[in-house]
Design a protein around this motif. Sequence first.
Motif, PDB file in Angstrom:
ATOM      1  N   THR A 264       0.341   1.289   5.986  1.00 35.22           N
ATOM      2  CA  THR A 264      -0.008  -0.119   5.989  1.00 35.22           C
ATOM      3  C   THR A 264      -1.417  -0.263   5.431  1.00 35.22           C
ATOM      4  O   THR A 264      -2.147   0.723   5.262  1.00 35.22           O
ATOM      5  CB  THR A 264       0.031  -0.707   7.405  1.00 35.22           C
ATOM      6  OG1 THR A 264      -1.006  -0.076   8.181  1.00 35.22           O
ATOM      7  CG2 THR A 264       1.381  -0.473   8.060  1.00 35.22           C
ATOM      8  N   LEU A 265      -1.838  -1.518   5.193  1.00 36.99           N
ATOM      9  CA  LEU A 265      -3.181  -1.742   4.694  1.00 36.99           C
ATOM     10  C   LEU A 265      -4.225  -1.290   5.713  1.00 36.99           C
ATOM     11  O   LEU A 265      -5.237  -0.682   5.346  1.00 36.99           O
ATOM     12  CB  LEU A 265      -3.384  -3.220   4.349  1.00 36.99           C
ATOM     13  CG  LEU A 265      -4.757  -3.594   3.781  1.00 36.99           C
ATOM     14  CD1 LEU A 265      -5.070  -2.802   2.521  1.00 36.99           C
ATOM     15  CD2 LEU A 265      -4.839  -5.098   3.511  1.00 36.99           C
ATOM     16  N   ASP A 266      -3.980  -1.545   6.995  1.00 36.03           N
ATOM     17  CA  ASP A 266      -4.917  -1.086   8.027  1.00 36.03           C
ATOM     18  C   ASP A 266      -5.041   0.436   8.025  1.00 36.03           C
ATOM     19  O   ASP A 266      -6.145   0.983   8.137  1.00 36.03           O
ATOM     20  CB  ASP A 266      -4.467  -1.566   9.412  1.00 36.03           C
ATOM     21  CG  ASP A 266      -4.790  -3.030   9.652  1.00 36.03           C
ATOM     22  OD1 ASP A 266      -5.669  -3.567   8.937  1.00 36.03           O
ATOM     23  OD2 ASP A 266      -4.169  -3.636  10.539  1.00 36.03           O
TER      24      ASP A 266
ATOM     25  N   ASP B  73       2.582  -1.509  -2.070  1.00 35.69           N
ATOM     26  CA  ASP B  73       3.767  -1.460  -1.215  1.00 35.69           C
ATOM     27  C   ASP B  73       3.806  -0.170  -0.398  1.00 35.69           C
ATOM     28  O   ASP B  73       4.828   0.505  -0.329  1.00 35.69           O
ATOM     29  CB  ASP B  73       5.033  -1.608  -2.064  1.00 35.69           C
ATOM     30  CG  ASP B  73       6.247  -1.970  -1.216  1.00 35.69           C
ATOM     31  OD1 ASP B  73       6.058  -2.530  -0.118  1.00 35.69           O
ATOM     32  OD2 ASP B  73       7.373  -1.679  -1.652  1.00 35.69           O
TER      33      ASP B  73
ATOM     34  N   LYS C 147      -6.098  -8.635  -0.342  1.00 30.74           N
ATOM     35  CA  LYS C 147      -4.827  -8.454   0.369  1.00 30.74           C
ATOM     36  C   LYS C 147      -3.839  -9.532  -0.068  1.00 30.74           C
ATOM     37  O   LYS C 147      -4.145 -10.718  -0.003  1.00 30.74           O
ATOM     38  CB  LYS C 147      -5.055  -8.557   1.884  1.00 30.74           C
ATOM     39  CG  LYS C 147      -3.783  -8.439   2.706  1.00 30.74           C
ATOM     40  CD  LYS C 147      -4.056  -8.730   4.172  1.00 30.74           C
ATOM     41  CE  LYS C 147      -2.775  -8.637   5.000  1.00 30.74           C
ATOM     42  NZ  LYS C 147      -1.735  -9.613   4.551  1.00 30.74           N
TER      43      LYS C 147
ATOM     44  N   ASP D 149       1.563 -12.138   1.510  1.00 32.06           N
ATOM     45  CA  ASP D 149       2.775 -11.893   2.299  1.00 32.06           C
ATOM     46  C   ASP D 149       3.103 -10.409   2.450  1.00 32.06           C
ATOM     47  O   ASP D 149       4.261 -10.022   2.571  1.00 32.06           O
ATOM     48  CB  ASP D 149       3.969 -12.629   1.676  1.00 32.06           C
ATOM     49  CG  ASP D 149       4.170 -12.286   0.207  1.00 32.06           C
ATOM     50  OD1 ASP D 149       3.420 -11.435  -0.307  1.00 32.06           O
ATOM     51  OD2 ASP D 149       5.066 -12.882  -0.419  1.00 32.06           O
ATOM     52  N   SER D 150       2.076  -9.568   2.444  1.00 29.76           N
ATOM     53  CA  SER D 150       2.311  -8.129   2.604  1.00 29.76           C
ATOM     54  C   SER D 150       1.160  -7.486   3.366  1.00 29.76           C
ATOM     55  O   SER D 150       0.005  -7.828   3.145  1.00 29.76           O
ATOM     56  CB  SER D 150       2.440  -7.444   1.230  1.00 29.76           C
ATOM     57  OG  SER D 150       2.475  -6.033   1.381  1.00 29.76           O
ATOM     58  N   ASP D 151       1.502  -6.587   4.277  1.00 27.54           N
ATOM     59  CA  ASP D 151       0.467  -5.797   4.959  1.00 27.54           C
ATOM     60  C   ASP D 151       0.511  -4.349   4.481  1.00 27.54           C
ATOM     61  O   ASP D 151       0.000  -3.450   5.134  1.00 27.54           O
ATOM     62  CB  ASP D 151       0.637  -5.880   6.475  1.00 27.54           C
ATOM     63  CG  ASP D 151       1.934  -5.245   6.965  1.00 27.54           C
ATOM     64  OD1 ASP D 151       2.779  -4.891   6.118  1.00 27.54           O
ATOM     65  OD2 ASP D 151       2.093  -5.100   8.188  1.00 27.54           O
ATOM     66  N   LYS D 152       1.124  -4.138   3.294  1.00 28.70           N
ATOM     67  CA  LYS D 152       1.233  -2.784   2.756  1.00 28.70           C
ATOM     68  C   LYS D 152       0.672  -2.673   1.340  1.00 28.70           C
ATOM     69  O   LYS D 152       0.970  -1.708   0.632  1.00 28.70           O
ATOM     70  CB  LYS D 152       2.695  -2.333   2.764  1.00 28.70           C
ATOM     71  CG  LYS D 152       3.249  -2.090   4.165  1.00 28.70           C
ATOM     72  CD  LYS D 152       4.621  -1.458   4.120  1.00 28.70           C
ATOM     73  CE  LYS D 152       5.120  -1.122   5.529  1.00 28.70           C
ATOM     74  NZ  LYS D 152       6.444  -0.468   5.497  1.00 28.70           N
ATOM     75  N   SER D 153      -0.143  -3.651   0.938  1.00 31.14           N
ATOM     76  CA  SER D 153      -0.751  -3.600  -0.385  1.00 31.14           C
ATOM     77  C   SER D 153      -2.198  -4.071  -0.301  1.00 31.14           C
ATOM     78  O   SER D 153      -2.555  -4.859   0.579  1.00 31.14           O
ATOM     79  CB  SER D 153       0.019  -4.473  -1.387  1.00 31.14           C
ATOM     80  OG  SER D 153       1.325  -3.970  -1.605  1.00 31.14           O
ATOM     81  N   GLY D 154      -3.006  -3.582  -1.222  1.00 31.37           N
ATOM     82  CA  GLY D 154      -4.396  -3.994  -1.335  1.00 31.37           C
ATOM     83  C   GLY D 154      -4.916  -3.623  -2.708  1.00 31.37           C
ATOM     84  O   GLY D 154      -4.754  -2.475  -3.148  1.00 31.37           O
TER      85      GLY D 154
ATOM     86  N   THR E 142      -8.747 -12.111   2.198  1.00 30.04           N
ATOM     87  CA  THR E 142      -7.393 -12.553   2.559  1.00 30.04           C
ATOM     88  C   THR E 142      -7.086 -13.969   2.088  1.00 30.04           C
ATOM     89  O   THR E 142      -5.950 -14.413   2.198  1.00 30.04           O
ATOM     90  CB  THR E 142      -7.214 -12.506   4.091  1.00 30.04           C
ATOM     91  OG1 THR E 142      -8.142 -13.424   4.698  1.00 30.04           O
ATOM     92  CG2 THR E 142      -7.461 -11.110   4.634  1.00 30.04           C
TER      93      THR E 142
END
Length: 204
Positions: free
Chosen positions: A10-12, A29, A72, A75-80, A106
Amino acid sequence: MIQAVPKTMTLDEFLDWYPDGYGRFELYDGVVVEMQPTGTHERVAALHALKLGIEIERLELPYFVARQCIIKPIDSDKSGFIPDVAVLDENALKTEPLWKKRSVITKGETVRLAIEVVSTNWQDDYLIKLAEYEKLGISEYWIVDYLGLGGKRYIGNPKRPVILVYSLVDGEYMVSEFRENQRIESPTFPELNLTAERVFKVGQ
Protein backbone atom coordinates in the motif's frame (compact mmCIF):
# COMPACT_ATOMS: atom_id res chain seq x y z
CA MET A 1 21.71 -0.90 1.77
CA ILE A 2 18.28 -0.76 0.15
CA GLN A 3 15.69 -2.96 1.76
CA ALA A 4 14.10 -5.85 -0.12
CA VAL A 5 10.96 -4.85 -1.98
CA PRO A 6 7.78 -6.83 -1.19
CA LYS A 7 5.76 -8.01 -4.18
CA THR A 8 3.02 -5.44 -3.57
CA MET A 9 2.36 -2.80 -0.94
CA THR A 10 0.00 0.00 0.00
CA LEU A 11 1.05 3.64 -0.16
CA ASP A 12 1.50 3.71 3.63
CA GLU A 13 3.74 0.64 3.46
CA PHE A 14 5.63 2.22 0.56
CA LEU A 15 6.25 5.38 2.57
CA ASP A 16 7.50 3.34 5.53
CA TRP A 17 9.75 1.33 3.24
CA TYR A 18 11.08 4.24 1.15
CA PRO A 19 14.88 4.20 1.59
CA ASP A 20 16.09 7.55 2.86
CA GLY A 21 18.67 9.10 0.58
CA TYR A 22 18.72 6.22 -1.87
CA GLY A 23 17.23 6.51 -5.33
CA ARG A 24 13.85 7.64 -6.50
CA PHE A 25 10.81 5.40 -6.54
CA GLU A 26 7.13 5.50 -7.48
CA LEU A 27 4.30 3.14 -6.65
CA TYR A 28 2.03 1.83 -9.40
CA ASP A 29 -0.94 -0.22 -8.19
CA GLY A 30 1.10 -1.71 -5.36
CA VAL A 31 4.28 -2.27 -7.39
CA VAL A 32 7.45 -0.28 -6.66
CA VAL A 33 9.16 1.17 -9.72
CA GLU A 34 12.64 2.68 -9.51
CA MET A 35 13.08 5.82 -11.59
CA GLN A 36 16.48 6.22 -13.26
CA PRO A 37 16.49 9.53 -15.14
CA THR A 38 19.30 10.41 -17.55
CA GLY A 39 21.45 13.49 -17.17
CA THR A 40 19.64 15.35 -19.94
CA HIS A 41 16.28 14.46 -18.38
CA GLU A 42 17.42 16.04 -15.11
CA ARG A 43 18.75 19.10 -16.94
CA VAL A 44 15.40 19.65 -18.67
CA ALA A 45 13.54 19.30 -15.36
CA ALA A 46 15.99 21.68 -13.68
CA LEU A 47 15.42 24.34 -16.35
CA HIS A 48 11.68 24.27 -15.66
CA ALA A 49 12.18 24.43 -11.90
CA LEU A 50 14.53 27.40 -12.31
CA LYS A 51 12.25 29.36 -14.64
CA LEU A 52 9.17 28.74 -12.51
CA GLY A 53 11.03 29.61 -9.33
CA ILE A 54 12.13 32.92 -10.82
CA GLU A 55 8.55 33.68 -11.86
CA ILE A 56 7.20 32.83 -8.40
CA GLU A 57 9.79 35.12 -6.80
CA ARG A 58 9.19 37.93 -9.28
CA LEU A 59 5.43 37.94 -8.74
CA GLU A 60 5.68 37.19 -5.00
CA LEU A 61 3.25 34.30 -5.33
CA PRO A 62 2.47 32.02 -2.36
CA TYR A 63 3.88 29.04 -4.27
CA PHE A 64 7.12 27.08 -4.25
CA VAL A 65 8.77 24.42 -6.39
CA ALA A 66 8.90 21.24 -4.32
CA ARG A 67 12.15 19.31 -4.41
CA GLN A 68 10.19 16.10 -4.07
CA CYS A 69 6.60 15.26 -3.20
CA ILE A 70 4.36 12.27 -3.72
CA ILE A 71 0.95 12.72 -5.33
CA LYS A 72 -1.65 10.21 -4.17
CA PRO A 73 -4.40 9.32 -6.67
CA ILE A 74 -7.91 10.12 -5.52
CA ASP A 75 -9.27 6.56 -5.57
CA SER A 76 -6.28 4.35 -4.75
CA ASP A 77 -4.20 3.62 -1.67
CA LYS A 78 -1.70 1.58 -3.70
CA SER A 79 -0.16 4.25 -5.93
CA GLY A 80 1.97 7.35 -5.48
CA PHE A 81 3.67 9.48 -8.14
CA ILE A 82 6.61 11.89 -7.91
CA PRO A 83 6.40 14.61 -10.60
CA ASP A 84 9.64 15.80 -12.16
CA VAL A 85 8.57 19.33 -11.20
CA ALA A 86 5.71 20.32 -8.89
CA VAL A 87 4.60 23.83 -7.99
CA LEU A 88 2.69 23.74 -4.70
CA ASP A 89 0.38 26.29 -3.10
CA GLU A 90 1.66 27.12 0.40
CA ASN A 91 -1.80 28.11 1.62
CA ALA A 92 -3.42 24.88 0.41
CA LEU A 93 -0.83 22.81 2.26
CA LYS A 94 -2.52 23.78 5.52
CA THR A 95 -5.32 21.33 4.76
CA GLU A 96 -3.12 18.51 3.48
CA PRO A 97 -3.29 15.76 6.14
CA LEU A 98 -0.11 13.92 5.09
CA TRP A 99 2.13 16.80 4.08
CA LYS A 100 4.08 17.56 7.26
CA LYS A 101 4.88 13.97 8.08
CA ARG A 102 5.11 12.39 4.64
CA SER A 103 5.29 15.17 1.99
CA VAL A 104 2.27 13.51 0.35
CA ILE A 105 -0.30 15.51 -1.65
CA THR A 106 -3.90 14.25 -1.58
CA LYS A 107 -5.79 17.26 -3.01
CA GLY A 108 -5.56 18.55 -6.54
CA GLU A 109 -5.91 22.21 -5.56
CA THR A 110 -2.60 22.02 -3.70
CA VAL A 111 -0.71 21.42 -6.96
CA ARG A 112 -0.70 24.54 -9.11
CA LEU A 113 1.37 22.84 -11.82
CA ALA A 114 2.77 19.35 -12.31
CA ILE A 115 5.38 18.59 -14.96
CA GLU A 116 6.51 15.23 -16.24
CA VAL A 117 9.59 15.02 -18.47
CA VAL A 118 9.11 12.05 -20.78
CA SER A 119 11.44 9.05 -20.68
CA THR A 120 11.24 5.68 -22.41
CA ASN A 121 8.32 4.73 -20.13
CA TRP A 122 6.24 7.42 -21.86
CA GLN A 123 2.98 5.54 -21.32
CA ASP A 124 3.11 6.44 -17.62
CA ASP A 125 2.99 10.16 -18.41
CA TYR A 126 0.52 10.05 -21.31
CA LEU A 127 -1.86 7.44 -19.90
CA ILE A 128 -1.62 6.80 -16.17
CA LYS A 129 -0.55 10.16 -14.76
CA LEU A 130 -2.63 12.19 -17.18
CA ALA A 131 -5.78 10.35 -16.10
CA GLU A 132 -4.96 10.41 -12.39
CA TYR A 133 -3.99 14.09 -12.31
CA GLU A 134 -7.20 14.95 -14.16
CA LYS A 135 -9.34 12.96 -11.71
CA LEU A 136 -7.56 14.55 -8.76
CA GLY A 137 -8.27 18.00 -10.15
CA ILE A 138 -4.75 19.31 -10.74
CA SER A 139 -5.40 22.48 -12.70
CA GLU A 140 -2.35 22.35 -14.98
CA TYR A 141 -0.18 19.48 -16.19
CA TRP A 142 2.69 19.59 -18.66
CA ILE A 143 4.13 16.68 -20.58
CA VAL A 144 7.60 17.69 -21.79
CA ASP A 145 8.46 15.26 -24.56
CA TYR A 146 11.81 16.75 -25.55
CA LEU A 147 12.90 13.63 -27.45
CA GLY A 148 9.60 12.93 -29.20
CA LEU A 149 9.16 9.54 -27.54
CA GLY A 150 5.38 9.50 -27.06
CA GLY A 151 2.90 7.56 -29.11
CA LYS A 152 1.98 8.88 -32.55
CA ARG A 153 -1.62 9.35 -31.45
CA TYR A 154 -0.37 11.94 -28.93
CA ILE A 155 2.45 13.74 -30.73
CA GLY A 156 1.72 13.08 -34.40
CA ASN A 157 3.46 11.28 -37.24
CA PRO A 158 6.34 11.73 -37.85
CA LYS A 159 7.09 12.00 -34.15
CA ARG A 160 8.72 15.28 -33.11
CA PRO A 161 9.57 16.88 -29.77
CA VAL A 162 6.62 18.68 -28.20
CA ILE A 163 5.46 20.23 -24.97
CA LEU A 164 1.83 19.54 -24.14
CA VAL A 165 0.05 21.82 -21.67
CA TYR A 166 -3.12 20.34 -20.19
CA SER A 167 -5.49 22.79 -18.50
CA LEU A 168 -8.45 21.69 -16.41
CA VAL A 169 -11.74 23.07 -17.77
CA ASP A 170 -15.00 21.89 -16.17
CA GLY A 171 -13.21 18.88 -14.72
CA GLU A 172 -11.63 17.82 -18.02
CA TYR A 173 -8.19 18.47 -19.47
CA MET A 174 -7.94 20.60 -22.60
CA VAL A 175 -4.58 20.41 -24.34
CA SER A 176 -2.36 22.90 -26.20
CA GLU A 177 0.87 21.89 -27.90
CA PHE A 178 4.05 23.88 -28.33
CA ARG A 179 6.97 23.29 -30.67
CA GLU A 180 10.04 25.10 -32.02
CA ASN A 181 10.21 28.77 -30.90
CA GLN A 182 6.62 28.98 -29.71
CA ARG A 183 6.35 30.50 -26.24
CA ILE A 184 4.81 28.04 -23.79
CA GLU A 185 1.46 29.44 -22.64
CA SER A 186 0.71 28.59 -19.03
CA PRO A 187 -2.61 29.50 -17.37
CA THR A 188 -0.88 29.53 -13.98
CA PHE A 189 2.10 31.59 -15.17
CA PRO A 190 0.79 33.68 -18.10
CA GLU A 191 3.92 35.85 -18.30
CA LEU A 192 6.38 32.94 -18.29
CA ASN A 193 9.15 33.57 -20.83
CA LEU A 194 10.11 30.10 -22.02
CA THR A 195 9.98 28.64 -25.51
CA ALA A 196 9.79 25.02 -26.55
CA GLU A 197 13.03 25.43 -28.52
CA ARG A 198 14.87 26.59 -25.39
CA VAL A 199 13.76 23.41 -23.61
CA PHE A 200 14.68 21.15 -26.50
CA LYS A 201 18.18 22.63 -26.78
CA VAL A 202 18.87 21.78 -23.15
CA GLY A 203 17.86 18.18 -23.85
CA GLN A 204 20.17 17.69 -26.82
